[in-house]
Design a protein around this motif. Sequence first.
Motif, mmCIF file in Angstrom:
data_model
loop_
_atom_site.group_PDB
_atom_site.id
_atom_site.type_symbol
_atom_site.label_atom_id
_atom_site.label_comp_id
_atom_site.label_asym_id
_atom_site.label_seq_id
_atom_site.Cartn_x
_atom_site.Cartn_y
_atom_site.Cartn_z
ATOM 1 N N ALA A 45 16.395 16.087 -4.566
ATOM 2 C CA ALA A 45 17.212 14.877 -4.412
ATOM 3 C C ALA A 45 16.800 14.108 -3.160
ATOM 4 O O ALA A 45 16.693 12.875 -3.183
ATOM 5 N N VAL A 46 16.558 14.823 -2.073
ATOM 6 C CA VAL A 46 16.148 14.178 -0.818
ATOM 7 C C VAL A 46 14.817 13.468 -0.999
ATOM 8 O O VAL A 46 14.639 12.326 -0.550
ATOM 9 N N LYS A 47 13.867 14.113 -1.675
ATOM 10 C CA LYS A 47 12.558 13.492 -1.913
ATOM 11 C C LYS A 47 12.699 12.216 -2.738
ATOM 12 O O LYS A 47 12.062 11.202 -2.445
ATOM 13 N N GLU A 48 13.516 12.272 -3.766
ATOM 14 C CA GLU A 48 13.719 11.097 -4.615
ATOM 15 C C GLU A 48 14.383 9.967 -3.834
ATOM 16 O O GLU A 48 14.003 8.799 -3.949
ATOM 17 N N LEU A 49 15.352 10.311 -3.015
ATOM 18 C CA LEU A 49 16.045 9.310 -2.211
ATOM 19 C C LEU A 49 15.105 8.707 -1.168
ATOM 20 O O LEU A 49 15.106 7.492 -0.949
ATOM 21 N N GLU A 50 14.288 9.538 -0.546
ATOM 22 C CA GLU A 50 13.318 9.038 0.434
ATOM 23 C C GLU A 50 12.303 8.101 -0.205
ATOM 24 O O GLU A 50 11.906 7.102 0.400
ATOM 25 N N ALA A 51 11.877 8.402 -1.429
ATOM 26 C CA ALA A 51 10.937 7.532 -2.141
ATOM 27 C C ALA A 51 11.561 6.159 -2.396
ATOM 28 O O ALA A 51 10.906 5.120 -2.218
ATOM 29 N N LEU A 52 12.823 6.154 -2.805
ATOM 30 C CA LEU A 52 13.517 4.880 -3.032
ATOM 31 C C LEU A 52 13.650 4.110 -1.726
ATOM 32 O O LEU A 52 13.413 2.888 -1.688
ATOM 33 N N GLN A 53 14.027 4.798 -0.652
ATOM 34 C CA GLN A 53 14.162 4.132 0.644
ATOM 35 C C GLN A 53 12.823 3.536 1.091
ATOM 36 O O GLN A 53 12.789 2.420 1.614
ATOM 37 N N LYS A 54 11.748 4.255 0.873
ATOM 38 C CA LYS A 54 10.426 3.770 1.257
ATOM 39 C C LYS A 54 10.057 2.520 0.455
ATOM 40 O O LYS A 54 9.587 1.528 1.014
ATOM 41 N N GLU A 55 10.285 2.574 -0.850
ATOM 42 C CA GLU A 55 9.968 1.430 -1.718
ATOM 43 C C GLU A 55 10.753 0.183 -1.302
ATOM 44 O O GLU A 55 10.188 -0.907 -1.156
ATOM 45 N N LEU A 56 12.045 0.350 -1.092
ATOM 46 C CA LEU A 56 12.875 -0.790 -0.714
ATOM 47 C C LEU A 56 12.535 -1.275 0.697
ATOM 48 O O LEU A 56 12.551 -2.475 0.965
ATOM 49 N N GLY A 57 12.193 -0.346 1.577
ATOM 50 C CA GLY A 57 11.799 -0.716 2.928
ATOM 51 C C GLY A 57 10.510 -1.535 2.939
ATOM 52 O O GLY A 57 10.395 -2.517 3.683
ATOM 53 N N GLN A 58 9.562 -1.135 2.113
ATOM 54 C CA GLN A 58 8.307 -1.884 2.017
ATOM 55 C C GLN A 58 8.542 -3.289 1.472
ATOM 56 O O GLN A 58 7.941 -4.257 1.953
ATOM 57 N N ILE A 111 20.803 2.472 -2.540
ATOM 58 C CA ILE A 111 20.535 3.780 -1.931
ATOM 59 C C ILE A 111 21.792 4.639 -1.949
ATOM 60 O O ILE A 111 21.740 5.829 -2.285
ATOM 61 N N SER A 112 22.919 4.044 -1.618
ATOM 62 C CA SER A 112 24.182 4.775 -1.624
ATOM 63 C C SER A 112 24.528 5.266 -3.030
ATOM 64 O O SER A 112 24.942 6.419 -3.215
ATOM 65 N N LYS A 113 24.339 4.406 -4.025
ATOM 66 C CA LYS A 113 24.627 4.790 -5.412
ATOM 67 C C LYS A 113 23.682 5.898 -5.872
ATOM 68 O O LYS A 113 24.100 6.867 -6.505
ATOM 69 N N LYS A 114 22.411 5.762 -5.525
ATOM 70 C CA LYS A 114 21.429 6.773 -5.907
ATOM 71 C C LYS A 114 21.773 8.112 -5.260
ATOM 72 O O LYS A 114 21.693 9.164 -5.905
ATOM 73 N N ASN A 115 22.157 8.077 -3.988
ATOM 74 C CA ASN A 115 22.558 9.302 -3.293
ATOM 75 C C ASN A 115 23.743 9.952 -4.002
ATOM 76 O O ASN A 115 23.756 11.169 -4.219
ATOM 77 N N SER A 116 24.711 9.147 -4.377
ATOM 78 C CA SER A 116 25.878 9.665 -5.085
ATOM 79 C C SER A 116 25.474 10.257 -6.439
ATOM 80 O O SER A 116 25.929 11.342 -6.814
ATOM 81 N N ASP A 117 24.607 9.547 -7.163
ATOM 82 C CA ASP A 117 24.153 10.027 -8.468
ATOM 83 C C ASP A 117 23.375 11.344 -8.350
ATOM 84 O O ASP A 117 23.490 12.216 -9.211
ATOM 85 N N LEU A 118 22.573 11.464 -7.296
ATOM 86 C CA LEU A 118 21.778 12.673 -7.107
ATOM 87 C C LEU A 118 22.620 13.852 -6.616
ATOM 88 O O LEU A 118 22.375 14.993 -6.998
ATOM 89 N N MET A 119 23.603 13.580 -5.777
ATOM 90 C CA MET A 119 24.403 14.653 -5.192
ATOM 91 C C MET A 119 25.547 15.108 -6.096
ATOM 92 O O MET A 119 26.026 16.234 -5.964
ATOM 93 N N SER A 120 25.987 14.270 -6.983
ATOM 94 C CA SER A 120 27.117 14.608 -7.848
ATOM 95 C C SER A 120 26.887 15.889 -8.660
ATOM 96 O O SER A 120 27.751 16.776 -8.668
ATOM 97 N N PRO A 121 25.731 16.049 -9.343
ATOM 98 C CA PRO A 121 25.525 17.306 -10.072
ATOM 99 C C PRO A 121 25.464 18.526 -9.140
ATOM 100 O O PRO A 121 25.898 19.617 -9.505
ATOM 101 N N ILE A 122 24.959 18.319 -7.936
ATOM 102 C CA ILE A 122 24.869 19.415 -6.970
ATOM 103 C C ILE A 122 26.272 19.845 -6.543
ATOM 104 O O ILE A 122 26.592 21.038 -6.541
ATOM 105 N N THR A 123 27.112 18.886 -6.197
ATOM 106 C CA THR A 123 28.471 19.232 -5.780
ATOM 107 C C THR A 123 29.287 19.798 -6.946
ATOM 108 O O THR A 123 30.115 20.687 -6.733
ATOM 109 N N ASP A 124 29.031 19.301 -8.155
ATOM 110 C CA ASP A 124 29.715 19.863 -9.328
ATOM 111 C C ASP A 124 29.328 21.333 -9.530
ATOM 112 O O ASP A 124 30.181 22.177 -9.815
ATOM 113 N N LYS A 125 28.036 21.631 -9.368
ATOM 114 C CA LYS A 125 27.553 23.007 -9.513
ATOM 115 C C LYS A 125 28.180 23.894 -8.444
ATOM 116 O O LYS A 125 28.604 25.025 -8.730
#
Length: 172
Positions: A45-58, A111-125
């Motif tokens: 999840a962190v890798k995916e979020l970092e990739a999105l942050q990098k893309e948007l930052g560029q 980024i906030s929505k993506k973080n929530s989407d990525l972390m939601s299954p983790i917190t559910d588990k």
Amino acid sequence: MKNLIKIVVVAVLFCCGEAYAQTALKIAHINTQDLIMTMPERDAAVKELEALQKELGQEYELLQVEFNKKYQDYLANSKNLTDLVRTSREQELQDMSRNMSTFEQSAQEEISKKNSDLMSPITDKITKTIADVAKEQNITYVLDSSPGMMLYKSLDAIDLLPAVQAKMGIKK
């Protein structure tokens, strides 16, 4: 007849109340932040979020470079421009500035929505596994012992972190 009903009700309440009082509460704790840090799903999840942050930052940097070029050009030539052209370029710069602000705000929301989407299954588990382990060990309450969450915990408190990690297949 009313007295008999009252006596039966009082007797039932007394028996149930005594049985309930004999049931000891088992309270355990778990540091969910430590658990999250050990989960392989978090790393992905962190890798995916970092990739999105990098893309948007560029993309934002490209907008910033374009704005700076136009602004420098405006500063260098503004004295030689007619009022109409100067006003037009100023409006263009203001529009670009607004667009950059809008992009920045939208990027943060994405980024906030993506973080929530990525972390939601983790917190559910985590929630499900904690509940399963607590049921297996007859735990009544599980408290989060993450920093800032718990005011006090005894040295002999039950820590569910090792059991939950084992159930999730996480080796520490």
